[in-house]
Motif scaffolding. Structure first.
Motif, PDB file in Angstrom:
ATOM      1  N   VAL A  72      18.485  68.959 -50.732  1.00 28.98           N
ATOM      2  CA  VAL A  72      19.390  68.144 -51.583  1.00 28.98           C
ATOM      3  C   VAL A  72      20.638  69.105 -51.611  1.00 28.98           C
ATOM      4  O   VAL A  72      21.839  68.275 -51.944  1.00 28.98           O
ATOM      5  N   LEU A  73      21.213  69.846 -52.254  1.00 32.97           N
ATOM      6  CA  LEU A  73      22.208  71.223 -52.534  1.00 32.97           C
ATOM      7  C   LEU A  73      23.053  70.980 -51.768  1.00 32.97           C
ATOM      8  O   LEU A  73      23.945  70.306 -51.029  1.00 32.97           O
ATOM      9  N   PHE A  88      24.332  77.141 -56.428  1.00 31.40           N
ATOM     10  CA  PHE A  88      22.796  77.140 -56.073  1.00 31.40           C
ATOM     11  C   PHE A  88      22.766  78.474 -56.905  1.00 31.40           C
ATOM     12  O   PHE A  88      21.149  78.861 -57.717  1.00 31.40           O
ATOM     13  N   PHE A  89      23.386  79.254 -58.111  1.00 30.76           N
ATOM     14  CA  PHE A  89      22.667  80.084 -58.773  1.00 30.76           C
ATOM     15  C   PHE A  89      22.254  79.520 -59.861  1.00 30.76           C
ATOM     16  O   PHE A  89      21.402  80.035 -60.526  1.00 30.76           O
ATOM     17  N   GLY A  90      22.732  78.559 -60.913  1.00 26.05           N
ATOM     18  CA  GLY A  90      22.439  77.701 -61.486  1.00 26.05           C
ATOM     19  C   GLY A  90      21.553  77.199 -61.147  1.00 26.05           C
ATOM     20  O   GLY A  90      19.975  76.395 -62.216  1.00 26.05           O
ATOM     21  N   GLY A 114      24.289  67.832 -49.713  1.00 21.63           N
ATOM     22  CA  GLY A 114      25.457  67.332 -50.671  1.00 21.63           C
ATOM     23  C   GLY A 114      26.465  68.463 -50.186  1.00 21.63           C
ATOM     24  O   GLY A 114      27.568  67.783 -50.626  1.00 21.63           O
ATOM     25  N   LEU A 115      26.777  69.676 -49.870  1.00 18.71           N
ATOM     26  CA  LEU A 115      27.410  70.490 -49.783  1.00 18.71           C
ATOM     27  C   LEU A 115      28.334  70.093 -47.819  1.00 18.71           C
ATOM     28  O   LEU A 115      29.391  70.389 -47.985  1.00 18.71           O
ATOM     29  N   ARG A 116      27.390  69.813 -47.790  1.00 20.08           N
ATOM     30  CA  ARG A 116      27.613  69.251 -45.465  1.00 20.08           C
ATOM     31  C   ARG A 116      28.227  67.870 -46.236  1.00 20.08           C
ATOM     32  O   ARG A 116      28.943  67.484 -45.349  1.00 20.08           O
ATOM     33  N   GLY A 117      28.001  67.057 -46.909  1.00 19.60           N
ATOM     34  CA  GLY A 117      28.794  66.469 -47.232  1.00 19.60           C
ATOM     35  C   GLY A 117      28.338  64.523 -46.786  1.00 19.60           C
ATOM     36  O   GLY A 117      28.803  63.830 -46.541  1.00 19.60           O
ATOM     37  N   GLY A 118      27.225  65.195 -46.754  1.00 13.91           N
ATOM     38  CA  GLY A 118      25.813  64.031 -46.670  1.00 13.91           C
ATOM     39  C   GLY A 118      25.411  63.229 -47.571  1.00 13.91           C
ATOM     40  O   GLY A 118      25.511  62.235 -48.247  1.00 13.91           O
ATOM     41  N   GLY A 149       6.030  70.742 -59.635  1.00 19.12           N
ATOM     42  CA  GLY A 149       6.338  72.853 -59.176  1.00 19.12           C
ATOM     43  C   GLY A 149       5.452  73.068 -58.538  1.00 19.12           C
ATOM     44  O   GLY A 149       5.101  72.659 -57.735  1.00 19.12           O
ATOM     45  N   GLY A 150       6.073  74.565 -58.160  1.00 19.40           N
ATOM     46  CA  GLY A 150       6.031  74.938 -57.121  1.00 19.40           C
ATOM     47  C   GLY A 150       7.015  75.229 -55.672  1.00 19.40           C
ATOM     48  O   GLY A 150       8.305  74.459 -55.881  1.00 19.40           O
ATOM     49  N   GLY A 151       6.672  76.658 -54.946  1.00 15.25           N
ATOM     50  CA  GLY A 151       7.702  76.222 -54.256  1.00 15.25           C
ATOM     51  C   GLY A 151       8.146  75.300 -52.941  1.00 15.25           C
ATOM     52  O   GLY A 151       9.650  75.162 -53.155  1.00 15.25           O
ATOM     53  N   GLY A 152       7.678  74.204 -52.724  1.00 19.23           N
ATOM     54  CA  GLY A 152       7.893  73.566 -52.227  1.00 19.23           C
ATOM     55  C   GLY A 152       9.012  72.083 -53.103  1.00 19.23           C
ATOM     56  O   GLY A 152       9.825  72.000 -52.477  1.00 19.23           O
ATOM     57  N   ASP A 153       8.762  72.180 -54.256  1.00 22.38           N
ATOM     58  CA  ASP A 153      10.171  71.750 -55.550  1.00 22.38           C
ATOM     59  C   ASP A 153      11.081  72.303 -55.502  1.00 22.38           C
ATOM     60  O   ASP A 153      12.235  71.349 -54.905  1.00 22.38           O
ATOM     61  N   PHE A 154      11.505  73.598 -55.090  1.00 21.07           N
ATOM     62  CA  PHE A 154      12.577  74.087 -54.872  1.00 21.07           C
ATOM     63  C   PHE A 154      13.138  73.478 -53.711  1.00 21.07           C
ATOM     64  O   PHE A 154      14.217  73.828 -53.426  1.00 21.07           O
TER      65      PHE A 154
END
Length: 184
Positions: A176-177, A117-119, A180-184, A165-170
Motif C-alpha cells: 500500500v505504501l 517506511f521507518f515509522g 502511494g509512492l508510485r503515485g497510484g 497479524g503476521g508477516g502477510g499483513d506487513f
C-alpha cells in the motif's frame, strides 16, 4: 533466555565467566550493549543491488529484509534510544534514500518516504509484540465503557471478527505504501 528487559550486565558477565567490572570495560552500559546488538542485527539486513529490479521492487525487498531481521528481536527496539545513530542504521537509511533518489524522487520526498517506511516498520514491530500478548486492548469488559470481546489484532468486518497479524499483513501494508509512492 531471560529477555532484553530482564538482562543485567551482571548476568551477562556471569554468562561469559568474567567479572562485572570486566564486562563494563568492554561495554560501558546496558544501553550501549543494546546499541551494539541493534547494530549487529541491522548488519544482517540485505540491501538489494540495482540488478534486483526496479526501485520499487528493491525497496520492497529491503523493507521485507529489515522487518524479518528486526522482528526476531522485537523487544529490543523499545530499549534502544530512538535518536541513537550507529553504523548499520545509517547504512540502511542511506540505502533507502539512495534507492529513492536513483528513482528520481527529490531529496525532500526521499527523506519523507524514508521516515514513512521507518515509522511503518517500527509500528509493525510494536504491534507484533502487542499482538502476541494476551492483553486485551479493545472490548475488555473490565475497562470502563467497554464491552464485548474484540481483542487487539481483531477487526470486526460484516459482523465477523477477522484476525490481523503476521508477516502477510506487513507485506500488504508495505505494498500500500509503495503504491502511494508510485503515485497510484
Amino acid at each position: 533466555r531471560v529477555g532484553a528487559k530482564t538482562l543485567t550486565m551482571r548476568m551477562l558477565a556471569d554468562e561469559l565467566g568474567v567479572s562485572a567490572m570486566a564486562a563494563y570495560r568492554h561495554v560501558p552500559s546496558k544501553k550501549a550493549l543494546f546499541v551494539l546488538i541493534a547494530d549487529s542485527v541491522m548488519s544482517r539486513v540485505e540491501i538489494p543491488p540495482p540488478s534486483a529490479g526496479p526501485w520499487d521492487a528493491r525497496l520492497e525487498l529491503l523493507e521485507q529484509s529489515a522487518f524479518a531481521e528486526l522482528a526476531k528481536f522485537a523487544e529490543l527496539w523499545d530499549l534502544v534510544p530512538f535518536d541513537t545513530v550507529y553504523p548499520n542504521r545509517l547504512r540502511l537509511v542511506d540505502a533507502v534514500v539512495g534507492i529513492l533518489l536513483e528513482a528520481g524522487f527529490d531529496p525532500r520526498t526521499a527523506a519523507l518516504a524514508h521516515e514513512t517506511f521507518f515509522g511503518y516498520v517500527a509500528g509493525q514491530l510494536k504491534m507484533g509484540g502487542l499482538l502476541t500478548s494476551s492483553h486485551l486492548r479493545r472490548g475488555d469488559p473490565s475497562q470502563p465503557g467497554q464491552t464485548g470481546s474484540l481483542h487487539l489484532g481483531d477487526v470486526e468486518v460484516g459482523g465477523r471478527e477477522e484476525w490481523i497479524g503476521g508477516g502477510g499483513d506487513f507485506n500488504f501494508g508495505l505494498r500500500v505504501l509503495l503504491h502511494g509512492l508510485r503515485g497510484g
